[in-house]
Design a protein around this motif. Structure first.
Motif, PDB file in Angstrom:
ATOM      1  N   ARG A 168       0.578  -0.910  -0.072  1.00 52.70           N
ATOM      2  CA  ARG A 168       0.155  -0.003   0.257  1.00 52.70           C
ATOM      3  C   ARG A 168       0.537   1.168  -0.337  1.00 52.70           C
ATOM      4  NH1 ARG A 168      -3.596  -0.366   4.827  1.00 52.70           N
ATOM      5  NH2 ARG A 168      -2.332  -2.207   5.223  1.00 52.70           N
ATOM      6  N   ALA A 169       1.368   1.162   0.456  1.00 54.18           N
ATOM      7  CA  ALA A 169       2.482   2.840   0.641  1.00 54.18           C
ATOM      8  C   ALA A 169       3.467   2.643  -0.486  1.00 54.18           C
ATOM      9  CB  ALA A 169       4.590   2.535   1.424  1.00 54.18           C
ATOM     10  N   ILE A 170       3.689   1.267  -1.506  1.00 56.05           N
ATOM     11  CA  ILE A 170       3.985   1.827  -2.792  1.00 56.05           C
ATOM     12  C   ILE A 170       3.169   2.176  -3.817  1.00 56.05           C
ATOM     13  CG2 ILE A 170       5.129   0.117  -4.739  1.00 56.05           C
ATOM     14  CD1 ILE A 170       6.039  -1.795  -2.528  1.00 56.05           C
ATOM     15  N   ALA A 171       1.778   1.579  -3.326  1.00 58.30           N
ATOM     16  CA  ALA A 171       0.739   1.870  -4.348  1.00 58.30           C
ATOM     17  C   ALA A 171       0.868   3.897  -4.083  1.00 58.30           C
ATOM     18  CB  ALA A 171      -0.941   1.283  -4.662  1.00 58.30           C
ATOM     19  N   HIS A 172       0.670   4.223  -2.982  1.00 62.65           N
ATOM     20  CA  HIS A 172       0.216   4.782  -2.236  1.00 62.65           C
ATOM     21  C   HIS A 172       1.425   6.456  -2.784  1.00 62.65           C
ATOM     22  CE1 HIS A 172      -0.181   8.408   1.456  1.00 62.65           C
ATOM     23  NE2 HIS A 172      -0.784   8.340  -0.370  1.00 62.65           N
ATOM     24  N   ALA A 322       5.095   8.397   1.801  1.00 66.59           N
ATOM     25  CA  ALA A 322       4.680   7.120   1.622  1.00 66.59           C
ATOM     26  C   ALA A 322       5.887   6.102   1.837  1.00 66.59           C
ATOM     27  CB  ALA A 322       3.902   7.266   0.633  1.00 66.59           C
ATOM     28  N   ASP A 323       6.768   6.835   1.313  1.00 71.98           N
ATOM     29  CA  ASP A 323       8.451   6.038   0.716  1.00 71.98           C
ATOM     30  C   ASP A 323       9.138   5.880   2.908  1.00 71.98           C
ATOM     31  OD1 ASP A 323      10.286   4.738  -1.341  1.00 71.98           O
ATOM     32  OD2 ASP A 323      11.460   5.895  -0.106  1.00 71.98           O
ATOM     33  N   ILE A 324       8.432   6.392   2.897  1.00 75.58           N
ATOM     34  CA  ILE A 324       8.865   5.924   4.739  1.00 75.58           C
ATOM     35  C   ILE A 324       8.358   5.047   5.086  1.00 75.58           C
ATOM     36  CG2 ILE A 324       9.093   6.743   6.590  1.00 75.58           C
ATOM     37  CD1 ILE A 324       9.779   9.979   5.836  1.00 75.58           C
ATOM     38  N   GLY A 325       7.177   4.136   4.988  1.00 76.51           N
ATOM     39  CA  GLY A 325       6.271   3.642   5.359  1.00 76.51           C
ATOM     40  C   GLY A 325       6.822   2.695   4.769  1.00 76.51           C
ATOM     41  N   ARG A 376      17.714  -0.077   7.784  1.00 76.70           N
ATOM     42  CA  ARG A 376      18.014   1.015   8.319  1.00 76.70           C
ATOM     43  C   ARG A 376      18.731   1.575   7.689  1.00 76.70           C
ATOM     44  NH1 ARG A 376      21.895  -1.288  11.328  1.00 76.70           N
ATOM     45  NH2 ARG A 376      23.280  -0.140  10.555  1.00 76.70           N
ATOM     46  N   ASN A 377      19.714   1.298   6.767  1.00 72.22           N
ATOM     47  CA  ASN A 377      19.844   2.509   5.514  1.00 72.22           C
ATOM     48  C   ASN A 377      19.566   3.106   4.438  1.00 72.22           C
ATOM     49  OD1 ASN A 377      22.841   3.352   7.055  1.00 72.22           O
ATOM     50  ND2 ASN A 377      23.187   1.218   5.589  1.00 72.22           N
ATOM     51  N   ASN A 378      18.368   2.181   3.953  1.00 74.13           N
ATOM     52  CA  ASN A 378      17.101   2.423   3.114  1.00 74.13           C
ATOM     53  C   ASN A 378      16.019   3.849   4.416  1.00 74.13           C
ATOM     54  OD1 ASN A 378      17.447   0.769   0.686  1.00 74.13           O
ATOM     55  ND2 ASN A 378      16.992  -0.834   1.285  1.00 74.13           N
ATOM     56  N   LEU A 379      15.868   2.727   5.392  1.00 73.24           N
ATOM     57  CA  LEU A 379      15.315   3.781   6.508  1.00 73.24           C
ATOM     58  C   LEU A 379      15.860   5.299   6.445  1.00 73.24           C
ATOM     59  CD1 LEU A 379      12.182   4.494   7.896  1.00 73.24           C
ATOM     60  CD2 LEU A 379      13.180   3.648   9.503  1.00 73.24           C
ATOM     61  N   ALA A 380      17.011   5.384   7.097  1.00 76.61           N
ATOM     62  CA  ALA A 380      17.766   6.413   6.511  1.00 76.61           C
ATOM     63  C   ALA A 380      17.556   7.198   5.599  1.00 76.61           C
ATOM     64  CB  ALA A 380      18.646   6.321   7.077  1.00 76.61           C
ATOM     65  N   ALA A 381      17.681   6.522   4.312  1.00 78.10           N
ATOM     66  CA  ALA A 381      17.256   7.444   3.162  1.00 78.10           C
ATOM     67  C   ALA A 381      16.072   7.628   2.829  1.00 78.10           C
ATOM     68  CB  ALA A 381      17.875   6.546   2.194  1.00 78.10           C
ATOM     69  N   SER A 382      15.213   7.194   3.050  1.00 78.51           N
ATOM     70  CA  SER A 382      13.343   7.209   2.514  1.00 78.51           C
ATOM     71  C   SER A 382      13.113   8.965   3.572  1.00 78.51           C
ATOM     72  CB  SER A 382      12.793   6.390   3.465  1.00 78.51           C
ATOM     73  OG  SER A 382      12.908   5.428   2.559  1.00 78.51           O
ATOM     74  N   LYS A 383      14.152   8.761   4.598  1.00 75.86           N
ATOM     75  CA  LYS A 383      13.664  10.272   6.090  1.00 75.86           C
ATOM     76  C   LYS A 383      14.859  11.045   5.415  1.00 75.86           C
ATOM     77  CE  LYS A 383      13.230   7.445   9.862  1.00 75.86           C
ATOM     78  NZ  LYS A 383      12.836   7.309  11.895  1.00 75.86           N
ATOM     79  N   ALA A 384      15.525  10.880   4.596  1.00 76.76           N
ATOM     80  CA  ALA A 384      16.146  12.115   4.173  1.00 76.76           C
ATOM     81  C   ALA A 384      16.264  12.670   2.972  1.00 76.76           C
ATOM     82  CB  ALA A 384      17.937  11.406   3.625  1.00 76.76           C
TER      83      ALA A 384
END
Length: 510
Positions: A168-172, A322-325, A376-384
């Motif tokens: 759903r996050a990807i679709a959003h 949404a990418d953070i989700g 963890r790095n993917n999440l940090a990149a999304s937040k950035a």
């Protein structure tokens, strides 16, 4: 005998998967950033501080309402139908919408129909499954065996239950990027309308300046002929005679320069239109006050919400949220369902006979244990990226505010400048007329007449330039307000795909 295939196991697993679609979401709660601009635009004594009634005056302005000149309306419509850059924007919008559609289908099980036919030999003392998902285990202990396998199966493989909102996050995210692409198209459309209007105004102004240069040069040539005759008769010095000729040469240079500018204006207009100018448009027409509707004073800065580039920036911010989700959901287990129903036989003639039916239902799960910091790095990149999207949104709002404020300030000050310049032209015309009479009566030399003519020519050029600047500023204000000045929550994307199907119009050369 025909096999009656029951779909109950497959339908049961599909229904269960659909019921589990309403899982939790890992997306952060979206909070729209506050606009980093004042509530109202800067005002001066020429601007009414009270905002007009939105229901009465801030109507949504179609471009045909704002641009009243019928010739300009025709040119804008041709550009909207044929401009190549707008076609690119329309194609990008269509591609983004298709990507969104492809992302949404991952929320639902995909049912596939597969068939298989094969022949296989197994050596003695071996144990190996036959080809195909439903194939049995073949045991061969004494002699080699050769056999055929035929199967037809329908079902879903590895359908992910979206418990944690990954799909759903990807679709959003994809949906918001599609919305941003639609806003980009709207911004490109408004920009094209403004560019055509600017090119039209510049062409008209340059044609007027060319006409002024030709008229002035004609007058200078007449004066030069008078001075040459006076020089031959001994009534004028060689200095005055040659000085008059320099003015002719200078005027001819101005004429050629303006010819170049007009030709470039026509070429630029042809690129914007996507075709040559319509027949008869190359004939000069006199410069007149542009037929543009003025924008009301006292506009609130909240009107920036309707600008397509601001809308696109916020849609991209929502996509980053949404990418953070999606990145958060990667930390949690993924559960997939498999359900297959079909028929299996060792002979093709027995494939659909009684007893050949087979089915399988299964579930699998996986959870990351050691990914060496990947999630963890993917999440940090999304937040950035989300932080960058916030800054981009705020920067877009600030730039939009500046564009509107600049246009309003220009409008406030260009009107008195135009009034003063018009008075200067009027006075210069009187001075030039008086200097001609004084020259004819022998009260002044030709230098005074030349100076008066040069001053009048410069004042006329400046007046046309100021009138052009005023008209272009009105167009800039129209664009800066998002193509109008109605308060609206979102861009109207109805009929945005029109440019993908351009309407060919007949056109001739310049």
């Amino acid at each position: 005998m025909t096999l009656e295939i029951t779909m109950k196991p497959l339908l049961l697993s599909t229904a269960l998967a659909s019921c589990l679609l309403a899982g939790c979401s890992m997306e952060p709660t979206y909070q729209r950033p506050a606009m980093p601009v004042p509530n109202n635009y800067p005002s001066s004594s020429a601007t009414t501080p009270t905002a007009p009634d939105v229901s009465a005056d801030m109507v949504d302005q179609d471009w045909r309402v704002f641009f009243k000149d019928p010739v300009l309306q025709q040119l804008i419509q041709i550009a909207l139908d044929n401009n190549r850059d707008l076609r690119v924007a329309a194609a990008n919008m269509a591609a983004a919408r298709a990507d969104y559609g492809a992302a949404r289908v991952n929320l639902f099980p995909e049912i596939d129909l597969q068939g298989y036919a094969g022949r296989q030999r197994l050596p003695a003392m071996s144990q190996q499954p036959a080809a195909g998902l439903l194939g049995p285990i073949q045991n061969n202990r004494n002699t080699a065996t050769t056999f055929n396998t035929y199967q037809v199966q329908a079902g879903m493989t590895s359908y992910e239950l979206d418990f944690f909102g990954h799909q759903r996050a990807i679709a959003h995210e994809s949906g918001k990027l599609a919305a941003a692409s639609a806003a980009d198209y709207q911004a490109a459309r408004i920009a094209l309308i403004g560019e055509v209007a600017d090119a039209y105004l510049s062409l008209q102004a340059d044609r007027t300046l060319l006409l002024l240069a030709e008229q002035t040069t004609t007058g200078q040539e007449q004066h030069a002929q008078v001075m040459q005759k006076a020089y031959r008769d001994g009534g004028a010095s060689e200095f005055d005679m040659r000085r008059s000729q320099t003015q002719v040469d200078s005027g001819q240079v101005d004429v050629q320069s303006m010819e170049i500018r007009v030709a470039k204006d026509i070429n630029a207009m042809a690129v914007l239109l996507g075709q040559p100018l319509p027949a008869g448009y190359d004939s000069p027409r006199p410069w007149q006050a542009p037929l543009l509707v003025d924008v009301p004073a006292g506009l609130p800065s909240s009107l920036l919400d309707r600008r397509p580039d601001v809308i696109a920036a916020e849609d991209r911010l929502r996509a980053a949220n949404a990418d953070i989700g999606r990145a958060r959901a990667a930390f949690f287990p993924s559960i997939a369902l498999t359900g297959v129903l079909g028929v299996l036989s060792g002979g093709l003639s027995n494939l659909f006979t009684a007893g050949s039916g087979a089915w399988t239902v299964g579930a699998s799960g996986a959870m990351p244990l050691f990914d060496w910091g990947k999630n963890r790095n993917n999440l940090a990149a999304s937040k950035a990226r989300d932080t960058g999207a916030v800054a981009a949104y705020e920067g877009t709002v600030q730039e939009a505010f500046r564009e509107v404020a600049d246009a309003l300030v220009t409008r406030d000050h260009i009107v008195p400048a135009l009034k003063s310049q018009a008075e200067l032209v009027d006075q210069s015309q009187h001075v030039y007329a008086i200097s001609q009479e004084r020259f004819k009566e022998g009260l002044d030399n030709y230098i005074s007449t030349e100076d008066a003519q040069r001053s009048l020519y410069g004042a006329q050029q400046q007046l046309v330039s100021l009138e052009l600047a005023q008209a272009v500023n009105q167009v800039n204000l129209y664009k800066a307000l998002g193509g109008g000045w109605r308060q609206a929550p979102a861009a109207n994307t109805a009929g945005l795909a029109k440019a993908s199907s351009p309407r060919p119009l007949a056109a001739t050369s310049r």
